[in-house]
Design an enzyme around this catalytic site. Structure first.
Site, mmCIF file in Angstrom:
data_model
loop_
_atom_site.group_PDB
_atom_site.id
_atom_site.type_symbol
_atom_site.label_atom_id
_atom_site.label_comp_id
_atom_site.label_asym_id
_atom_site.label_seq_id
_atom_site.Cartn_x
_atom_site.Cartn_y
_atom_site.Cartn_z
ATOM 1 N N CYS A 135 -66.796 8.787 42.398
ATOM 2 C CA CYS A 135 -66.305 7.937 41.302
ATOM 3 C C CYS A 135 -67.352 6.884 40.928
ATOM 4 O O CYS A 135 -67.560 6.581 39.761
ATOM 5 C CB CYS A 135 -65.008 7.241 41.698
ATOM 6 S SG CYS A 135 -63.659 8.373 42.069
ATOM 7 N N CYS A 166 -64.120 6.197 46.738
ATOM 8 C CA CYS A 166 -64.557 7.503 46.263
ATOM 9 C C CYS A 166 -65.995 7.405 45.765
ATOM 10 O O CYS A 166 -66.272 6.827 44.723
ATOM 11 C CB CYS A 166 -63.608 7.978 45.166
ATOM 12 S SG CYS A 166 -64.277 9.180 44.037
#
Lengths: 313, 106
Positions: free
Chosen positions: B32, B29
């Site tokens: 993230c 991700c």
């Protein structure tokens, strides 16, 4: 629980920590100037969301944008530049020194370098904001993985839309590209892989008119531009990739902006306000790439050096 | 900042008198990764008042499901073992600060 207020006066305060901002910081620090980069999240800006960058020279196998951003930051910090995770709230650019109010306190700069970049453009449809993160997305590299085996719509036909569609085609069951024109605007290199992909369909000359929702997105309504055909497409997600808009709302009324909102400055990066420079994607320019952004950063640092020596001389 | 698995997550929630702030994330991700530096800073800044940890949802899928994590990154604030507030993909460190301030009374 705020940070201690800062009152340090920097030679250069840089608003935005993308490639342009950190290159300005690198060149300024190496020239012996004090410089701070104000970045609200982490280094890299738009570049940080790119999985693979293949057109930045020196990385022959490509490099992911986040890693490249971390390297640019580390390089600038190595020579003494500073970085603050600070969201800029307002900027008084005409005053001397420049006064930058942020979430982490006030920063003063003898000069200011605007490196705030650009953010994704929205479709401007009702419900778009409410559905963001619940079926509506602006970054396939970030959120694409949630659509493994599902059906998604990509809106747009430029490079980033094509890249998003390609990436999603490897994950999703089906990808439907909705584009306003009758052909992709993306560079040729993207055409064949997309047009040949078995699970990618196209709706040409079409626009999204409505986002259909339950708890989350259910689908989209589209219409051809001649209004002859309307269609409802049921899908699990829609990825909107219809270009970017410059992040210049903080400077509205202070700096001259062009019709699209970019800060007007020539290759010298100088704006209409003495001691204020615009670098990277936020500046009016013909080619918005990482290589042109870093070039702007170097030019701005040079201009700042000259400006400061004139002021002191 | 601690990397939590299901067991250490349960322990932290059960034993801590301080609120617990957890970042549910995954290595693939990109966003993230982007919020990680801000989250690290938050962990330092609130070291006296919060327990701060991260859960990799690829390694702990059952825990992510149990906590109803649908999108990452999601930050969840727990008090007295209960989830009291959450925020998805904050756009800045300032937004995480604001989230914690607004959640202080919950």
């Amino acid at each position: 629980m705020k940070h201690t207020e800062t009152s340090h006066l920097y030679d250069m305060v840089i608003l935005g920590g993308g490639p342009a901002g950190f290159t300005a910081a690198l060149y300024a620090a190496r020239a012996g100037l004090s410089a701070v980069v104000l970045e609200q999240l982490s280094a890299g800006g738009q570049m940080a969301l790119s999985h693979k960058i293949d057109n930045y020279p020196g990385f022959e196998d490509g490099i992911d944008g986040f890693t490249l951003a971390e390297k640019m930051q580390a390089q600038a910090l190595r020579f003494g530049a500073e970085m603050e995770l600070a969201g800029v709230q307002s900027a008084d650019l005409a005053s001397n020194p420049k006064v930058i109010q942020t979430s982490e306190g006030v920063f003063y700069g003898k000069t200011a370098v605007i490196a705030t970049g650009a953010v994704p453009r929205t479709l401007g449809l009702p419900e778009e904001q409410a559905l963001t993160g619940r079926g509506v997305h602006y970054c396939a590299a970030c959120d694409g993985m949630f659509y493994r085996g599902k059906t998604v719509v990509v809106v747009g036909g430029g490079n980033s839309a094509a890249m998003d569609a390609l990436l999603l085609s490897r994950v999703a069951k089906k990808v439907i590209v909705v584009h306003r024109r009758d052909t992709l605007r993306a560079e040729k290199v993207y055409h064949a892989p997309l047009l040949n992909a078995e699970n990618v369909e196209f709706r040409w000359n079409s626009e999204v008119t409505q986002l259909l929702r339950g708890d989350r997105l259910r689908g989209v309504s589209i219409r051809t531009r001649d209004r002859a055909l309307e269609e409802e497409i049921l899908c699990d997600g829609v990825f909107i990739s219809v270009g970017r808009r410059p992040a210049t709302h903080l400077f509205d009324g202070q700096l001259a902006l062009d019709d699209s909102g970019y800060v007007i400055a020539d290759e010298s990066t100088r704006t209409a306000i003495p001691g204020v420079y615009a670098v990277g994607d936020v500046r009016t320019k013909p080619v918005r790439q990482i290589v042109t952004a870093v070039a702007d950063g170097a030019v701005a640092a040079h201009m700042v050096e000259n400006y400061l020596s004139d002021q002191e001389g | 900042m601690q990397n939590m698995n299901a067991e250490t997550f349960r322990d932290a929630l059960a034993r801590s008198e301080k609120p617990v702030l957890v970042d549910f994330w995954a290595p693939w991700c990109t966003y993230c990764r982007r919020i990680a530096p801000a989250f690290d800073k938050i962990a330092q800044q609130y070291a006296d008042s919060l327990i701060v940890g991260k859960v990799n949802i690829d390694e702990e899928p059952a825990l992510a499901q149990q906590e109803q994590i649908e999108v990452i990154p999601t930050l969840v604030l727990y008090r007295g073992g209960q989830a009291v507030a959450s925020i998805v993909a904050p756009e800045s460190k300032a937004m995480i600060d604001q989230f914690l301030e607004e959640s202080a009374e919950k």
